[in-house]
Design a protein around this motif. Structure first.
Motif, PDB file in Angstrom:
ATOM      1  N   UNK A   1       0.816  -1.207   0.000  1.00  0.00           N
ATOM      2  CA  UNK A   1       0.000   0.000   0.000  1.00  0.00           C
ATOM      3  C   UNK A   1       0.854   1.263   0.000  1.00  0.00           C
ATOM      4  N   UNK A   2       2.095   1.154   0.488  1.00  0.00           N
ATOM      5  CA  UNK A   2       3.001   2.310   0.501  1.00  0.00           C
ATOM      6  C   UNK A   2       3.271   2.789  -0.918  1.00  0.00           C
ATOM      7  N   UNK A   3       3.536   1.845  -1.805  1.00  0.00           N
ATOM      8  CA  UNK A   3       3.774   2.180  -3.212  1.00  0.00           C
ATOM      9  C   UNK A   3       2.438   2.174  -3.942  1.00  0.00           C
ATOM     10  N   UNK A   4       2.118   3.290  -4.577  1.00  0.00           N
ATOM     11  CA  UNK A   4       0.892   3.351  -5.385  1.00  0.00           C
ATOM     12  C   UNK A   4       1.226   2.759  -6.759  1.00  0.00           C
ATOM     13  N   UNK A   5       1.138   1.454  -6.864  1.00  0.00           N
ATOM     14  CA  UNK A   5       1.585   0.758  -8.071  1.00  0.00           C
ATOM     15  C   UNK A   5       0.828   1.221  -9.306  1.00  0.00           C
ATOM     16  N   UNK A   6      -0.444   1.561  -9.139  1.00  0.00           N
ATOM     17  CA  UNK A   6      -1.257   1.953 -10.288  1.00  0.00           C
ATOM     18  C   UNK A   6      -0.847   3.304 -10.861  1.00  0.00           C
ATOM     19  N   UNK A   7      -0.049   4.092 -10.101  1.00  0.00           N
ATOM     20  CA  UNK A   7       0.384   5.399 -10.584  1.00  0.00           C
ATOM     21  C   UNK A   7       1.793   5.372 -11.182  1.00  0.00           C
ATOM     22  N   UNK A   8       2.520   4.292 -10.960  1.00  0.00           N
ATOM     23  CA  UNK A   8       3.896   4.218 -11.458  1.00  0.00           C
ATOM     24  C   UNK A   8       3.914   4.166 -12.979  1.00  0.00           C
ATOM     25  N   UNK A   9       4.799   4.979 -13.565  1.00  0.00           N
ATOM     26  CA  UNK A   9       4.993   5.038 -15.017  1.00  0.00           C
ATOM     27  C   UNK A   9       3.708   5.441 -15.732  1.00  0.00           C
TER      28      UNK A   9
END
Length: 521
Positions: free
Chosen positions: A475-483
């Motif tokens: 949850x710390x990393x917003x994976x859906x926003x990366x790149x």
């Protein structure tokens, strides 16, 4: 810095160079006078140290040249046999004065490096790598972090961006003596990273697009000062333009527009500003619940993605105050059975009061939600100056376009001459945050000059949720926003999986190529 001062400075540099290198030029088989001719002496020196002539260009690029000078000092020392680590350190620590010592040392001989020796120059290679990185950072692409919620939910606190300098045209540094790849402060030691003297004039290379309405833009905060306390008094220290704090906002007004805000809606002329699909405007809302009912905080935070710091519940009145809520979430809450009423909070005009925090700090009744009209200056256009209009353009005339301004007996005087009008020397823009009630923007400090524009955010390469710990990395990393890209009308799409696939293919290709080369050897 005047043209004469620059000439004297340039001449002094040439004299210093000649005094410290003329014997080295002779030892390398060149003529003494070649060390004295500006620019030509640099071309010859590149030949002496066996480096490409195009390096000379790097010696004249602001900030980059501060790193190139140590590179040239080190390479000059190595060309005359001084190749130890001690020699390299002395050359850099003495700011090149060690070259003077070997210049007047008759025992020093010219022994140019071969290709293999050049490859072994670790310090020189490292310095040149820094040069390349500085060029990219200054003229091509700069990393940037979203520090505040003024653009939520469009851009989030914790988004790491790449900001393109090429879209609007790369701006040459106005502060040439500065640490590379940092802004106004050197990290960790908290020391100013630049010298205010000398200052170069503003220059921008041609870009392939202009700043348009709806663009998200990074710029230097026009009103930025460093406030120090001296004898219990506040003293504002003006920063150079390119060292003012970096802000990111949405451009809502371009040169020549007449802008106003009516009940929170930005108007260009008589028409509402049309925002693109990715814009997520947020306003304050007051929500009354039925019979004192409360929402589960997890529902508000996790399902509706509302920051915990953006809402409070008043139990005495059964009221939620949402400091930042999108219209979409307002509609969802409106249809919730726990909700009695929900209303957008609008700061109405109050002609009896003058809010001096609202630009131009002199208009009775103006608020963050109701203000204007405001003419946004355009280069070459003339505006009438009166005591009524002067507050709009005073900062432009004095701070941004460097004129003297006085009002004597009701008469406006610019550069010692009475003035009834003023012609603008550059374009200006009106910038606002999408989080309309939690954004310090043009509504408070006015116009953004064109020479303050830094670049255009184009790519989110990482996004970290500040409310989550590293122990919960999923949850710390917003994976859906990366790149994801920043611009566009459609919903953002993550290209992270494609990046991973390309990375795996590249690693695999490199592995098999090395294996094949090893088998051939």
């Amino acid at each position: 810095m005047t043209l004469l001062q620059w000439f004297i400075f340039f001449l002094a540099v040439q004299v210093i160079h000649f005094a410290g290198t003329w014997k080295l030029y002779e030892k390398a088989g060149r003529k003494r006078w070649e060390a004295a001719v500006p620019v030509y002496n640099a071309v010859v020196l590149m030949q002496i140290i066996n480096r490409p002539r195009w390096w000379v260009i790097l010696l004249f690029i602001p900030v980059v040249n501060l790193i190139m000078f140590p590179v040239v000092w080190v390479q000059t020392l190595r060309a005359f046999g001084k190749r130890s680590s001690t020699d390299t350190i002395l050359g850099i620590v003495t700011l090149g004065l060690y070259v003077y010592a070997i210049n007047y040392n008759d025992k020093v001989t010219y022994t140019p490096e071969g290709d293999e020796e050049r490859k072994d120059s670790t310090v020189g290679s490292l310095l040149f790598a820094i040069v390349v990185a500085t060029i990219v950072h200054t003229y091509v692409m700069q990393p940037f972090t979203i520090p505040s919620p003024s653009l939520e939910k469009t851009l989030l606190v914790g988004d790491f961006l790449f900001v393109s300098k090429l879209h609007y045209g790369a701006r040459t540094p106005m502060t040439p003596i500065a640490a590379p790849m940092v802004h106004d402060t050197i990290p960790f030691i908290n020391v100013k990273s630049y010298s205010k003297w000398p200052q170069l004039p503003s220059f921008r290379f041609p870009g392939f697009e202009k700043v348009e309405k709806n663009d998200i833009v990074v710029f230097n905060w026009p009103a930025d000062t460093v406030v120090k306390f001296r004898d219990q008094s506040r003293v504002g220290v003006r920063k150079p333009v390119d060292k003012k704090s970096n802000y990111v906002k949405r451009c809502v007004g371009t040169p020549g527009d007449v802008l106003s805000i009516k009940d929170g809606v930005v108007m260009i002329g008589s028409k509402p500003l049309q925002l693109n699909d990715r814009a997520r405007l947020q306003h304050q809302y007051i929500l009354t619940t039925v019979d004192g009912g409360m929402f589960d905080s997890n529902y508000l935070i996790n399902d509706l993605k509302i920051n915990r710091s953006d809402f409070d519940f008043d139990t005495s009145r059964n009221i939620y105050l949402f400091r930042a809520l999108t219209g979409e979430n307002a509609e969802i809450l409106k249809n919730n059975p726990k909700v009695k009423t929900i209303e957008k909070r609008v700061f109405a005009t109050d002609p009896a009061n003058t809010d001096t925090s609202i630009f131009p700090h002199s208009k009775p009744g103006w608020t963050v939600d109701n203000m204007g009209p405001v003419y946004i200056p355009e280069e070459g256009k003339k505006v009438d100056l009166t005591n009524e209009t002067l507050p709009f353009y005073k900062m432009i005339i004095t701070e941004y376009e460097k004129n003297t301004l006085e009002v004597i007996g009701g008469q406006i005087v610019i550069n010692g001459q009475p003035a009834t009008s003023y012609t603008f020397k550059q374009n200006y823009y009106w910038m606002m945050g999408d989080n309309r009630h939690n954004s310090e923007d043009s509504r408070f400090w006015g116009f953004v000059p064109e020479d303050h524009i830094v670049g255009k955010p184009v790519f989110v390469w990482m996004s970290l949720d500040q409310n989550q710990s590293w122990g919960n990395i999923s949850k710390k990393v917003r994976w859906e926003r990366m790149f994801t890209t920043v611009g566009g009308d459609d919903e953002p799409v993550s290209y992270f999986k494609y990046f991973l696939a390309a990375l795996v293919l590249w690693i695999g290709f490199s592995f098999f190529r090395k294996k094949r080369n090893a088998e051939k050897a």
